[in-house]
Design a protein around this motif. Structure first.
Motif, PDB file in Angstrom:
ATOM      1  N   ALA A 170      49.633  51.609  72.451  1.00  0.00           N
ATOM      2  CA  ALA A 170      50.507  50.667  72.163  1.00  0.00           C
ATOM      3  C   ALA A 170      51.210  50.110  73.531  1.00  0.00           C
ATOM      4  O   ALA A 170      51.649  49.048  73.501  1.00  0.00           O
ATOM      5  CB  ALA A 170      51.235  50.865  71.040  1.00  0.00           C
ATOM      6  N   ASP A 171      51.470  51.081  74.540  1.00  0.00           N
ATOM      7  CA  ASP A 171      52.108  50.595  75.574  1.00  0.00           C
ATOM      8  C   ASP A 171      51.112  49.635  76.509  1.00  0.00           C
ATOM      9  O   ASP A 171      51.639  48.984  77.492  1.00  0.00           O
ATOM     10  CB  ASP A 171      52.548  51.794  76.475  1.00  0.00           C
ATOM     11  CG  ASP A 171      51.495  52.760  77.129  1.00  0.00           C
ATOM     12  OD1 ASP A 171      50.154  52.420  76.962  1.00  0.00           O
ATOM     13  OD2 ASP A 171      51.844  53.551  77.829  1.00  0.00           O
ATOM     14  N   LEU A 172      49.891  49.446  76.163  1.00  0.00           N
ATOM     15  CA  LEU A 172      48.915  48.647  77.016  1.00  0.00           C
ATOM     16  C   LEU A 172      48.813  47.243  76.284  1.00  0.00           C
ATOM     17  O   LEU A 172      48.903  46.344  76.975  1.00  0.00           O
ATOM     18  CB  LEU A 172      47.428  49.330  76.836  1.00  0.00           C
ATOM     19  CG  LEU A 172      47.447  50.847  77.539  1.00  0.00           C
ATOM     20  CD1 LEU A 172      45.933  51.000  77.289  1.00  0.00           C
ATOM     21  CD2 LEU A 172      47.754  50.635  79.044  1.00  0.00           C
ATOM     22  N   GLY A 173      49.037  47.145  74.925  1.00  0.00           N
ATOM     23  CA  GLY A 173      48.857  45.916  74.206  1.00  0.00           C
ATOM     24  C   GLY A 173      49.564  45.741  73.196  1.00  0.00           C
ATOM     25  O   GLY A 173      49.359  44.626  72.293  1.00  0.00           O
ATOM     26  N   GLY A 174      50.551  46.589  72.632  1.00  0.00           N
ATOM     27  CA  GLY A 174      51.435  46.415  71.600  1.00  0.00           C
ATOM     28  C   GLY A 174      50.900  47.014  70.392  1.00  0.00           C
ATOM     29  O   GLY A 174      49.737  47.443  70.502  1.00  0.00           O
ATOM     30  N   VAL A 175      51.444  46.614  69.271  1.00  0.00           N
ATOM     31  CA  VAL A 175      50.937  47.110  68.014  1.00  0.00           C
ATOM     32  C   VAL A 175      49.974  46.407  67.476  1.00  0.00           C
ATOM     33  O   VAL A 175      48.999  47.016  66.831  1.00  0.00           O
ATOM     34  CB  VAL A 175      51.948  46.761  66.799  1.00  0.00           C
ATOM     35  CG1 VAL A 175      52.182  45.417  66.451  1.00  0.00           C
ATOM     36  CG2 VAL A 175      51.721  47.425  65.573  1.00  0.00           C
TER      37      VAL A 175
END
Length: 529
Positions: A170-175
Protein backbone atom coordinates in the motif's frame (compact mmCIF):
# COMPACT_ATOMS: atom_id res chain seq x y z
CA UNK A 1 -46.85 -4.89 -37.44
CA UNK A 2 -44.09 -6.87 -35.73
CA UNK A 3 -43.64 -10.48 -36.76
CA UNK A 4 -44.58 -13.00 -34.09
CA UNK A 5 -41.76 -13.99 -31.77
CA UNK A 6 -41.09 -17.74 -32.04
CA UNK A 7 -41.50 -19.66 -28.82
CA UNK A 8 -38.42 -21.50 -27.56
CA UNK A 9 -38.38 -25.22 -27.97
CA UNK A 10 -39.43 -27.34 -25.00
CA UNK A 11 -35.85 -28.49 -24.41
CA UNK A 12 -34.67 -24.86 -24.34
CA UNK A 13 -37.40 -23.94 -21.86
CA UNK A 14 -36.34 -26.81 -19.61
CA UNK A 15 -32.76 -25.51 -19.62
CA UNK A 16 -33.79 -21.94 -18.89
CA UNK A 17 -35.05 -22.71 -15.36
CA UNK A 18 -31.77 -24.15 -13.98
CA UNK A 19 -29.75 -21.50 -15.83
CA UNK A 20 -31.85 -18.75 -14.26
CA UNK A 21 -31.38 -20.22 -10.80
CA UNK A 22 -27.64 -20.52 -11.43
CA UNK A 23 -27.48 -16.89 -12.57
CA UNK A 24 -29.01 -15.90 -9.21
CA UNK A 25 -27.11 -18.36 -7.04
CA UNK A 26 -23.60 -17.54 -8.25
CA UNK A 27 -23.78 -13.75 -7.63
CA UNK A 28 -25.37 -14.37 -4.23
CA UNK A 29 -22.60 -16.85 -3.40
CA UNK A 30 -20.00 -14.26 -4.35
CA UNK A 31 -21.72 -11.75 -2.07
CA UNK A 32 -21.67 -14.16 0.86
CA UNK A 33 -18.01 -15.05 0.32
CA UNK A 34 -17.15 -11.37 0.05
CA UNK A 35 -18.69 -10.20 3.35
CA UNK A 36 -17.53 -13.32 5.22
CA UNK A 37 -13.97 -12.64 4.03
CA UNK A 38 -14.10 -8.93 4.86
CA UNK A 39 -13.40 -7.15 8.13
CA UNK A 40 -15.81 -8.23 10.86
CA UNK A 41 -16.18 -11.90 9.97
CA UNK A 42 -12.59 -11.76 8.77
CA UNK A 43 -12.08 -15.17 7.10
CA UNK A 44 -9.62 -13.41 4.81
CA UNK A 45 -8.41 -16.34 2.61
CA UNK A 46 -11.90 -16.35 1.06
CA UNK A 47 -11.03 -12.93 -0.38
CA UNK A 48 -8.99 -14.74 -3.04
CA UNK A 49 -12.02 -16.66 -4.37
CA UNK A 50 -15.01 -14.41 -3.63
CA UNK A 51 -15.20 -13.01 -7.19
CA UNK A 52 -14.91 -16.40 -8.92
CA UNK A 53 -18.64 -17.37 -8.77
CA UNK A 54 -19.54 -13.92 -10.13
CA UNK A 55 -17.17 -14.37 -13.07
CA UNK A 56 -18.82 -17.70 -13.87
CA UNK A 57 -22.21 -15.98 -13.74
CA UNK A 58 -21.01 -13.44 -16.32
CA UNK A 59 -19.87 -15.97 -18.93
CA UNK A 60 -23.16 -15.95 -20.85
CA UNK A 61 -24.40 -12.50 -19.76
CA UNK A 62 -25.16 -9.55 -21.98
CA UNK A 63 -24.74 -5.98 -20.72
CA UNK A 64 -28.07 -5.73 -18.91
CA UNK A 65 -27.72 -9.17 -17.38
CA UNK A 66 -24.23 -8.29 -16.16
CA UNK A 67 -25.64 -5.19 -14.45
CA UNK A 68 -28.43 -7.15 -12.76
CA UNK A 69 -26.16 -9.96 -11.61
CA UNK A 70 -23.60 -7.46 -10.38
CA UNK A 71 -26.26 -5.59 -8.43
CA UNK A 72 -27.34 -8.84 -6.76
CA UNK A 73 -23.70 -9.56 -5.89
CA UNK A 74 -23.26 -6.11 -4.36
CA UNK A 75 -26.62 -6.15 -2.59
CA UNK A 76 -25.87 -9.43 -0.81
CA UNK A 77 -22.36 -8.20 0.03
CA UNK A 78 -23.69 -5.18 1.87
CA UNK A 79 -26.59 -7.05 3.48
CA UNK A 80 -24.02 -9.03 5.44
CA UNK A 81 -21.62 -6.20 6.21
CA UNK A 82 -23.88 -3.21 6.90
CA UNK A 83 -26.51 -4.49 9.34
CA UNK A 84 -25.53 -1.64 11.70
CA UNK A 85 -27.39 0.81 9.44
CA UNK A 86 -30.68 -0.35 11.00
CA UNK A 87 -29.44 0.68 14.46
CA UNK A 88 -28.15 4.00 13.10
CA UNK A 89 -31.49 4.93 11.54
CA UNK A 90 -33.62 3.69 14.43
CA UNK A 91 -31.58 5.31 17.22
CA UNK A 92 -30.55 8.61 15.70
CA UNK A 93 -33.04 9.29 12.91
CA UNK A 94 -35.93 7.90 15.05
CA UNK A 95 -37.14 5.71 12.17
CA UNK A 96 -39.55 2.89 13.04
CA UNK A 97 -38.19 -0.59 12.42
CA UNK A 98 -39.89 -1.00 9.05
CA UNK A 99 -38.57 2.32 7.76
CA UNK A 100 -35.07 1.71 9.15
CA UNK A 101 -35.05 -1.70 7.46
CA UNK A 102 -36.20 -0.11 4.21
CA UNK A 103 -33.43 2.48 4.52
CA UNK A 104 -30.92 -0.32 5.13
CA UNK A 105 -32.06 -2.11 1.96
CA UNK A 106 -31.86 1.09 -0.07
CA UNK A 107 -28.31 1.79 1.17
CA UNK A 108 -27.29 -1.80 0.39
CA UNK A 109 -28.65 -1.44 -3.14
CA UNK A 110 -26.97 1.94 -3.67
CA UNK A 111 -23.62 0.74 -2.34
CA UNK A 112 -24.04 -2.54 -4.22
CA UNK A 113 -24.30 -0.58 -7.44
CA UNK A 114 -20.49 -0.50 -7.41
CA UNK A 115 -20.46 -4.20 -8.21
CA UNK A 116 -23.09 -3.74 -10.90
CA UNK A 117 -20.82 -1.25 -12.68
CA UNK A 118 -17.81 -3.51 -12.10
CA UNK A 119 -19.62 -6.54 -13.55
CA UNK A 120 -20.80 -4.61 -16.60
CA UNK A 121 -17.31 -3.26 -17.25
CA UNK A 122 -15.75 -6.70 -16.79
CA UNK A 123 -18.17 -8.38 -19.19
CA UNK A 124 -17.81 -5.66 -21.84
CA UNK A 125 -14.01 -5.62 -21.73
CA UNK A 126 -13.88 -9.42 -21.63
CA UNK A 127 -15.98 -9.58 -24.79
CA UNK A 128 -14.11 -6.71 -26.47
CA UNK A 129 -10.55 -7.89 -25.82
CA UNK A 130 -10.53 -11.56 -24.92
CA UNK A 131 -7.77 -10.74 -22.44
CA UNK A 132 -7.17 -13.05 -19.46
CA UNK A 133 -9.27 -12.35 -16.38
CA UNK A 134 -5.98 -12.23 -14.47
CA UNK A 135 -5.53 -8.79 -16.04
CA UNK A 136 -9.13 -7.68 -16.61
CA UNK A 137 -10.60 -8.36 -13.17
CA UNK A 138 -8.14 -6.17 -11.19
CA UNK A 139 -8.32 -3.54 -13.93
CA UNK A 140 -12.12 -3.22 -13.74
CA UNK A 141 -12.27 -3.55 -9.96
CA UNK A 142 -9.71 -0.81 -9.31
CA UNK A 143 -11.25 1.56 -11.86
CA UNK A 144 -14.74 1.09 -10.39
CA UNK A 145 -13.62 1.52 -6.77
CA UNK A 146 -11.73 4.63 -7.82
CA UNK A 147 -14.70 6.48 -9.33
CA UNK A 148 -17.90 5.02 -7.82
CA UNK A 149 -19.35 7.29 -5.10
CA UNK A 150 -20.15 5.57 -1.80
CA UNK A 151 -21.99 6.92 1.21
CA UNK A 152 -19.89 4.66 3.46
CA UNK A 153 -16.47 4.34 1.85
CA UNK A 154 -14.83 0.93 1.72
CA UNK A 155 -12.31 -0.94 -0.41
CA UNK A 156 -12.19 -4.60 -1.37
CA UNK A 157 -8.49 -5.02 -0.59
CA UNK A 158 -8.89 -4.12 3.10
CA UNK A 159 -9.97 -7.74 3.59
CA UNK A 160 -6.27 -8.62 3.36
CA UNK A 161 -5.24 -6.56 6.40
CA UNK A 162 -4.82 -9.64 8.63
CA UNK A 163 -2.15 -10.84 6.16
CA UNK A 164 0.15 -8.06 7.28
CA UNK A 165 3.09 -8.87 4.95
CA UNK A 166 0.89 -8.80 1.85
CA UNK A 167 -0.60 -5.35 2.51
CA UNK A 168 2.72 -3.48 2.78
CA UNK A 169 2.50 -2.73 -0.96
CA UNK A 170 0.00 0.00 0.00
CA UNK A 171 2.94 2.40 0.40
CA UNK A 172 3.49 2.02 -3.35
CA UNK A 173 -0.02 2.63 -4.62
CA UNK A 174 -2.44 2.97 -1.74
CA UNK A 175 -5.39 0.81 -0.82
CA UNK A 176 -6.34 0.39 -4.50
CA UNK A 177 -3.20 -1.66 -4.99
CA UNK A 178 -4.50 -4.10 -2.35
CA UNK A 179 -7.75 -4.42 -4.33
CA UNK A 180 -5.68 -5.02 -7.48
CA UNK A 181 -3.77 -7.84 -5.77
CA UNK A 182 -6.98 -9.49 -4.60
CA UNK A 183 -8.56 -9.05 -8.03
CA UNK A 184 -5.53 -10.55 -9.80
CA UNK A 185 -5.65 -13.74 -7.73
CA UNK A 186 -9.42 -14.09 -8.23
CA UNK A 187 -8.99 -13.55 -11.96
CA UNK A 188 -6.20 -16.12 -12.15
CA UNK A 189 -8.32 -18.77 -10.41
CA UNK A 190 -11.23 -17.99 -12.74
CA UNK A 191 -8.92 -18.29 -15.76
CA UNK A 192 -7.70 -21.67 -14.52
CA UNK A 193 -11.27 -22.95 -14.06
CA UNK A 194 -12.21 -21.83 -17.56
CA UNK A 195 -9.18 -23.50 -19.14
CA UNK A 196 -9.70 -27.03 -17.86
CA UNK A 197 -9.23 -28.53 -21.35
CA UNK A 198 -5.52 -27.70 -21.20
CA UNK A 199 -3.54 -28.33 -18.03
CA UNK A 200 -0.68 -26.12 -19.21
CA UNK A 201 -2.99 -23.22 -20.03
CA UNK A 202 -4.78 -23.64 -16.69
CA UNK A 203 -1.50 -23.68 -14.79
CA UNK A 204 -0.13 -20.46 -16.30
CA UNK A 205 -2.47 -17.97 -14.54
CA UNK A 206 -2.07 -19.78 -11.23
CA UNK A 207 1.71 -19.51 -11.58
CA UNK A 208 1.35 -15.76 -12.21
CA UNK A 209 -0.83 -15.37 -9.11
CA UNK A 210 1.56 -17.33 -6.91
CA UNK A 211 4.55 -15.35 -8.17
CA UNK A 212 2.74 -12.06 -7.51
CA UNK A 213 1.77 -13.12 -3.99
CA UNK A 214 5.32 -14.25 -3.29
CA UNK A 215 6.70 -10.93 -4.53
CA UNK A 216 4.21 -8.96 -2.39
CA UNK A 217 5.01 -11.08 0.67
CA UNK A 218 8.76 -10.67 0.23
CA UNK A 219 8.45 -6.92 -0.26
CA UNK A 220 6.23 -6.68 2.82
CA UNK A 221 8.59 -8.65 5.05
CA UNK A 222 11.53 -6.47 4.01
CA UNK A 223 9.57 -3.24 4.41
CA UNK A 224 8.35 -4.14 7.91
CA UNK A 225 11.94 -4.66 9.06
CA UNK A 226 13.05 -1.39 7.47
CA UNK A 227 10.16 0.54 9.05
CA UNK A 228 10.88 -0.98 12.47
CA UNK A 229 14.48 0.26 12.25
CA UNK A 230 13.21 3.76 11.40
CA UNK A 231 10.81 3.66 14.35
CA UNK A 232 13.61 2.69 16.75
CA UNK A 233 15.82 5.55 15.54
CA UNK A 234 13.09 8.25 15.56
CA UNK A 235 12.47 10.63 18.49
CA UNK A 236 9.50 9.59 20.61
CA UNK A 237 6.89 11.28 22.76
CA UNK A 238 4.58 9.66 25.29
CA UNK A 239 0.98 9.83 24.08
CA UNK A 240 -2.14 8.98 26.06
CA UNK A 241 -5.60 8.06 24.79
CA UNK A 242 -8.75 8.70 26.83
CA UNK A 243 -11.89 6.68 26.06
CA UNK A 244 -14.82 7.84 28.25
CA UNK A 245 -17.33 5.24 26.98
CA UNK A 246 -20.05 7.88 26.73
CA UNK A 247 -22.22 7.39 23.67
CA UNK A 248 -24.34 9.88 21.79
CA UNK A 249 -27.59 9.07 23.62
CA UNK A 250 -26.02 9.37 27.10
CA UNK A 251 -24.26 12.55 26.01
CA UNK A 252 -27.57 14.24 25.20
CA UNK A 253 -29.05 13.15 28.52
CA UNK A 254 -26.03 14.20 30.58
CA UNK A 255 -23.66 16.64 28.80
CA UNK A 256 -21.24 16.50 31.75
CA UNK A 257 -20.69 12.74 31.55
CA UNK A 258 -17.99 12.84 28.88
CA UNK A 259 -16.15 15.87 30.30
CA UNK A 260 -16.01 14.45 33.82
CA UNK A 261 -14.67 11.11 32.60
CA UNK A 262 -12.12 12.72 30.27
CA UNK A 263 -10.85 15.13 32.93
CA UNK A 264 -10.24 12.28 35.37
CA UNK A 265 -8.55 10.18 32.70
CA UNK A 266 -6.35 13.07 31.55
CA UNK A 267 -5.15 13.68 35.10
CA UNK A 268 -4.20 10.00 35.38
CA UNK A 269 -2.41 10.02 32.01
CA UNK A 270 -0.51 13.18 32.99
CA UNK A 271 0.57 11.52 36.24
CA UNK A 272 1.85 8.57 34.20
CA UNK A 273 4.09 10.85 32.16
CA UNK A 274 2.03 11.59 29.06
CA UNK A 275 3.41 14.45 26.94
CA UNK A 276 0.23 14.59 24.84
CA UNK A 277 -3.33 13.37 25.48
CA UNK A 278 -5.90 12.72 22.75
CA UNK A 279 -9.63 13.11 23.42
CA UNK A 280 -12.35 11.70 21.15
CA UNK A 281 -14.64 13.57 18.80
CA UNK A 282 -16.61 16.31 20.62
CA UNK A 283 -15.37 14.96 23.94
CA UNK A 284 -15.87 18.46 25.35
CA UNK A 285 -19.49 19.38 24.63
CA UNK A 286 -20.54 21.78 27.40
CA UNK A 287 -20.53 24.71 25.02
CA UNK A 288 -19.14 25.80 21.66
CA UNK A 289 -15.54 27.06 21.78
CA UNK A 290 -14.73 30.48 20.32
CA UNK A 291 -11.44 32.14 19.39
CA UNK A 292 -9.81 33.70 22.43
CA UNK A 293 -11.38 31.34 24.99
CA UNK A 294 -9.34 30.14 27.94
CA UNK A 295 -8.22 26.56 27.24
CA UNK A 296 -8.04 25.77 30.97
CA UNK A 297 -11.82 25.52 30.92
CA UNK A 298 -11.36 22.52 28.64
CA UNK A 299 -8.30 20.88 30.18
CA UNK A 300 -9.30 21.75 33.75
CA UNK A 301 -5.84 23.22 34.18
CA UNK A 302 -4.05 19.86 33.82
CA UNK A 303 -0.51 20.69 32.59
CA UNK A 304 -0.30 18.48 29.51
CA UNK A 305 -0.58 19.02 25.77
CA UNK A 306 -4.11 18.16 24.66
CA UNK A 307 -5.79 17.54 21.31
CA UNK A 308 -9.48 17.76 22.16
CA UNK A 309 -12.62 17.20 20.14
CA UNK A 310 -14.95 20.19 20.50
CA UNK A 311 -17.69 22.08 18.70
CA UNK A 312 -16.22 25.37 17.52
CA UNK A 313 -18.31 28.49 16.90
CA UNK A 314 -17.74 31.36 14.48
CA UNK A 315 -18.91 34.94 14.65
CA UNK A 316 -22.18 34.16 12.84
CA UNK A 317 -24.23 30.98 13.11
CA UNK A 318 -21.41 28.77 11.83
CA UNK A 319 -20.53 25.70 13.85
CA UNK A 320 -17.71 23.24 13.19
CA UNK A 321 -16.88 19.77 14.44
CA UNK A 322 -13.28 20.50 15.39
CA UNK A 323 -10.08 19.28 16.96
CA UNK A 324 -8.14 21.94 18.87
CA UNK A 325 -4.77 22.04 20.57
CA UNK A 326 -4.58 23.17 24.20
CA UNK A 327 -1.10 23.83 25.60
CA UNK A 328 -0.01 22.86 29.16
CA UNK A 329 -0.45 26.54 30.04
CA UNK A 330 -4.08 26.46 28.85
CA UNK A 331 -3.61 28.40 25.61
CA UNK A 332 -5.75 27.31 22.65
CA UNK A 333 -3.61 26.80 19.54
CA UNK A 334 -4.24 25.23 16.12
CA UNK A 335 -7.60 23.84 15.09
CA UNK A 336 -8.79 21.43 12.42
CA UNK A 337 -12.42 21.53 11.25
CA UNK A 338 -14.03 18.38 9.91
CA UNK A 339 -14.36 18.45 6.13
CA UNK A 340 -16.34 15.28 5.30
CA UNK A 341 -19.53 15.66 7.34
CA UNK A 342 -21.66 12.62 8.17
CA UNK A 343 -25.07 12.54 6.54
CA UNK A 344 -27.99 12.43 9.06
CA UNK A 345 -25.53 12.95 11.96
CA UNK A 346 -23.90 16.30 11.17
CA UNK A 347 -26.17 17.47 8.40
CA UNK A 348 -29.27 16.26 6.64
CA UNK A 349 -29.16 16.06 2.83
CA UNK A 350 -31.23 18.92 1.37
CA UNK A 351 -31.72 20.26 4.91
CA UNK A 352 -30.66 23.76 3.84
CA UNK A 353 -33.48 23.75 1.30
CA UNK A 354 -36.02 22.07 3.59
CA UNK A 355 -35.23 23.11 7.22
CA UNK A 356 -38.18 21.12 8.60
CA UNK A 357 -36.09 17.96 8.04
CA UNK A 358 -33.99 18.90 11.09
CA UNK A 359 -37.15 18.90 13.21
CA UNK A 360 -37.75 15.28 12.19
CA UNK A 361 -34.25 14.25 13.35
CA UNK A 362 -33.49 16.23 16.52
CA UNK A 363 -30.15 14.48 17.16
CA UNK A 364 -28.80 15.60 13.80
CA UNK A 365 -26.53 18.65 13.93
CA UNK A 366 -26.31 21.41 11.33
CA UNK A 367 -22.58 21.92 10.92
CA UNK A 368 -20.28 23.75 8.50
CA UNK A 369 -17.59 22.01 6.47
CA UNK A 370 -13.94 22.73 7.21
CA UNK A 371 -11.70 24.20 4.54
CA UNK A 372 -8.08 23.50 5.55
CA UNK A 373 -6.03 20.31 5.80
CA UNK A 374 -3.06 21.82 7.68
CA UNK A 375 -1.72 19.62 10.52
CA UNK A 376 -1.92 20.55 14.20
CA UNK A 377 1.21 21.61 16.10
CA UNK A 378 1.62 20.23 19.61
CA UNK A 379 4.52 19.23 21.87
CA UNK A 380 6.99 20.39 19.20
CA UNK A 381 5.66 18.09 16.45
CA UNK A 382 3.08 18.06 13.63
CA UNK A 383 -0.02 15.85 13.71
CA UNK A 384 -2.18 15.15 10.66
CA UNK A 385 -5.62 15.12 12.28
CA UNK A 386 -8.91 13.65 11.04
CA UNK A 387 -12.33 13.51 12.61
CA UNK A 388 -14.69 10.54 12.47
CA UNK A 389 -14.57 8.66 9.17
CA UNK A 390 -12.18 11.06 7.44
CA UNK A 391 -9.42 8.59 8.33
CA UNK A 392 -10.87 6.11 5.81
CA UNK A 393 -10.83 8.66 2.95
CA UNK A 394 -7.40 8.35 1.28
CA UNK A 395 -7.54 11.67 -0.56
CA UNK A 396 -8.27 13.77 2.54
CA UNK A 397 -5.50 12.00 4.47
CA UNK A 398 -3.05 12.47 1.61
CA UNK A 399 -3.90 16.18 1.41
CA UNK A 400 -3.39 16.54 5.15
CA UNK A 401 -0.10 14.65 4.99
CA UNK A 402 1.26 16.96 2.30
CA UNK A 403 3.88 19.57 3.20
CA UNK A 404 2.04 22.74 4.28
CA UNK A 405 5.23 24.78 4.55
CA UNK A 406 7.12 23.29 7.49
CA UNK A 407 7.33 19.63 6.53
CA UNK A 408 5.01 16.64 6.56
CA UNK A 409 3.24 15.57 9.74
CA UNK A 410 5.07 13.23 12.12
CA UNK A 411 2.03 11.13 13.09
CA UNK A 412 -1.66 10.60 12.32
CA UNK A 413 -4.39 11.39 14.87
CA UNK A 414 -8.05 10.42 14.57
CA UNK A 415 -10.87 11.61 16.86
CA UNK A 416 -14.00 9.50 16.46
CA UNK A 417 -17.44 8.79 17.87
CA UNK A 418 -18.57 5.36 16.67
CA UNK A 419 -21.44 5.04 19.15
CA UNK A 420 -23.85 5.77 16.29
CA UNK A 421 -23.51 2.26 14.91
CA UNK A 422 -24.39 -0.11 17.71
CA UNK A 423 -22.67 -3.38 18.59
CA UNK A 424 -22.24 -4.86 15.09
CA UNK A 425 -19.01 -4.84 13.05
CA UNK A 426 -18.73 -1.15 12.23
CA UNK A 427 -16.14 -0.37 14.93
CA UNK A 428 -13.59 -2.95 13.77
CA UNK A 429 -14.34 -2.16 10.12
CA UNK A 430 -13.64 1.52 10.75
CA UNK A 431 -10.40 0.77 12.60
CA UNK A 432 -8.99 -1.51 9.91
CA UNK A 433 -9.99 0.83 7.08
CA UNK A 434 -8.07 3.56 8.94
CA UNK A 435 -5.08 1.30 9.61
CA UNK A 436 -4.27 1.22 5.88
CA UNK A 437 -3.38 4.92 6.11
CA UNK A 438 -0.43 4.07 8.37
CA UNK A 439 1.09 1.90 5.62
CA UNK A 440 0.38 4.40 2.86
CA UNK A 441 2.20 7.17 4.76
CA UNK A 442 4.48 5.19 7.11
CA UNK A 443 3.26 7.04 10.17
CA UNK A 444 1.75 5.85 13.43
CA UNK A 445 -1.96 6.39 14.00
CA UNK A 446 -3.26 7.40 17.43
CA UNK A 447 -7.02 6.91 17.49
CA UNK A 448 -9.29 8.13 20.31
CA UNK A 449 -12.97 7.20 20.22
CA UNK A 450 -15.90 7.83 22.53
CA UNK A 451 -16.97 4.21 22.98
CA UNK A 452 -14.24 2.25 21.14
CA UNK A 453 -12.20 1.01 19.50
CA UNK A 454 -9.37 3.39 20.52
CA UNK A 455 -5.94 2.22 19.41
CA UNK A 456 -2.29 2.74 18.62
CA UNK A 457 -1.47 1.49 15.11
CA UNK A 458 2.15 1.34 14.03
CA UNK A 459 3.59 2.39 10.66
CA UNK A 460 3.12 -1.16 9.29
CA UNK A 461 -0.62 -1.26 9.98
CA UNK A 462 -0.45 -3.40 13.12
CA UNK A 463 -2.75 -2.61 16.06
CA UNK A 464 -0.29 -2.70 18.96
CA UNK A 465 -2.52 -1.52 21.80
CA UNK A 466 -6.24 -0.86 22.01
CA UNK A 467 -9.19 -0.14 24.28
CA UNK A 468 -12.03 -2.37 23.19
CA UNK A 469 -15.52 -1.09 22.46
CA UNK A 470 -17.99 -0.28 25.23
CA UNK A 471 -15.27 0.06 27.86
CA UNK A 472 -14.07 3.10 29.80
CA UNK A 473 -10.31 3.22 29.87
CA UNK A 474 -7.00 4.83 29.05
CA UNK A 475 -3.97 3.74 27.10
CA UNK A 476 -0.46 5.23 26.98
CA UNK A 477 2.48 4.48 24.74
CA UNK A 478 5.70 5.99 23.35
CA UNK A 479 5.00 7.01 19.74
CA UNK A 480 7.86 7.59 17.24
CA UNK A 481 7.74 10.91 15.39
CA UNK A 482 8.55 9.74 11.86
CA UNK A 483 9.56 11.66 8.77
CA UNK A 484 10.12 10.93 5.08
CA UNK A 485 7.81 10.20 2.15
CA UNK A 486 6.41 7.18 0.37
CA UNK A 487 5.83 6.53 -3.35
CA UNK A 488 2.10 6.72 -2.66
CA UNK A 489 2.43 10.20 -1.15
CA UNK A 490 4.25 11.38 -4.28
CA UNK A 491 2.27 9.54 -6.97
CA UNK A 492 -1.15 9.37 -5.35
CA UNK A 493 -3.92 7.14 -6.72
CA UNK A 494 -1.97 6.02 -9.79
CA UNK A 495 -3.57 2.52 -9.90
CA UNK A 496 -6.98 4.19 -10.31
CA UNK A 497 -5.82 6.59 -13.01
CA UNK A 498 -3.93 3.84 -14.86
CA UNK A 499 -6.96 1.54 -14.80
CA UNK A 500 -9.21 4.27 -16.14
CA UNK A 501 -6.70 5.05 -18.89
CA UNK A 502 -6.53 1.40 -20.00
CA UNK A 503 -10.33 1.07 -19.95
CA UNK A 504 -10.65 4.26 -21.99
CA UNK A 505 -8.18 2.86 -24.53
CA UNK A 506 -10.19 -0.37 -24.75
CA UNK A 507 -13.37 1.66 -25.24
CA UNK A 508 -11.86 3.74 -28.05
CA UNK A 509 -10.50 0.63 -29.72
CA UNK A 510 -13.87 -1.10 -29.50
CA UNK A 511 -15.63 1.97 -30.92
CA UNK A 512 -13.28 1.99 -33.92
CA UNK A 513 -13.77 -1.74 -34.43
CA UNK A 514 -17.54 -1.39 -34.48
CA UNK A 515 -17.33 1.54 -36.86
CA UNK A 516 -15.13 -0.49 -39.22
CA UNK A 517 -17.56 -3.40 -38.90
CA UNK A 518 -20.43 -1.17 -39.99
CA UNK A 519 -18.36 0.19 -42.88
CA UNK A 520 -17.72 -3.40 -44.03
CA UNK A 521 -21.46 -4.09 -44.16
CA UNK A 522 -21.84 -5.69 -40.76
CA UNK A 523 -19.17 -8.33 -41.27
CA UNK A 524 -17.54 -9.07 -37.87
CA UNK A 525 -13.94 -7.94 -37.69
CA UNK A 526 -13.26 -10.71 -35.18
CA UNK A 527 -15.23 -13.16 -33.08
CA UNK A 528 -15.78 -12.42 -29.39
CA UNK A 529 -14.31 -14.87 -26.84
Amino acid sequence: MRPPVPRPAASDRRRQGPLLLLSLFLPALSGILYFVSWIGFGIWPLAFVCFVPQVLALRDANGKQALRRGLLFGFVTHLGGYVWIVHLLRTFAFFPLWLATLGYLVVCAAQGGLFAVFSWALRRTWTATGWPLTALLPLCLVATEFVYPLLFQSYTGVALMPAIQLVQIADLGGVLLLSALQGLVNGAIADALLRTTSFRRALAPLAIAMATLAAAFTYGALRIRAVERREEAAPQIRVGIAQPDVGEIELHKNPYASVLALTTQTAELSARGADLVIWPEVGYNLRAIRDGDDGRQISNGIPVWLIAGVERAGRSKERWNSAIVVSPQGKIGDHFDKIALLAFGEYIPFGDWFPFLYEWSPLASHLTRGTTTAPLHAAGYRFATFICYEDILPRIVRDTMSDHGDGRAHALVNLTNDSWYGAWHEQIQHLMLAAVRTIEHRRWLVRATSTGISAFVDASGRVLQSIEKDLRGISIRDVPMLSGTTPYEVLGEWPGWLSLLVLAWIGVREFRRRRKERADGGKPVRSPP
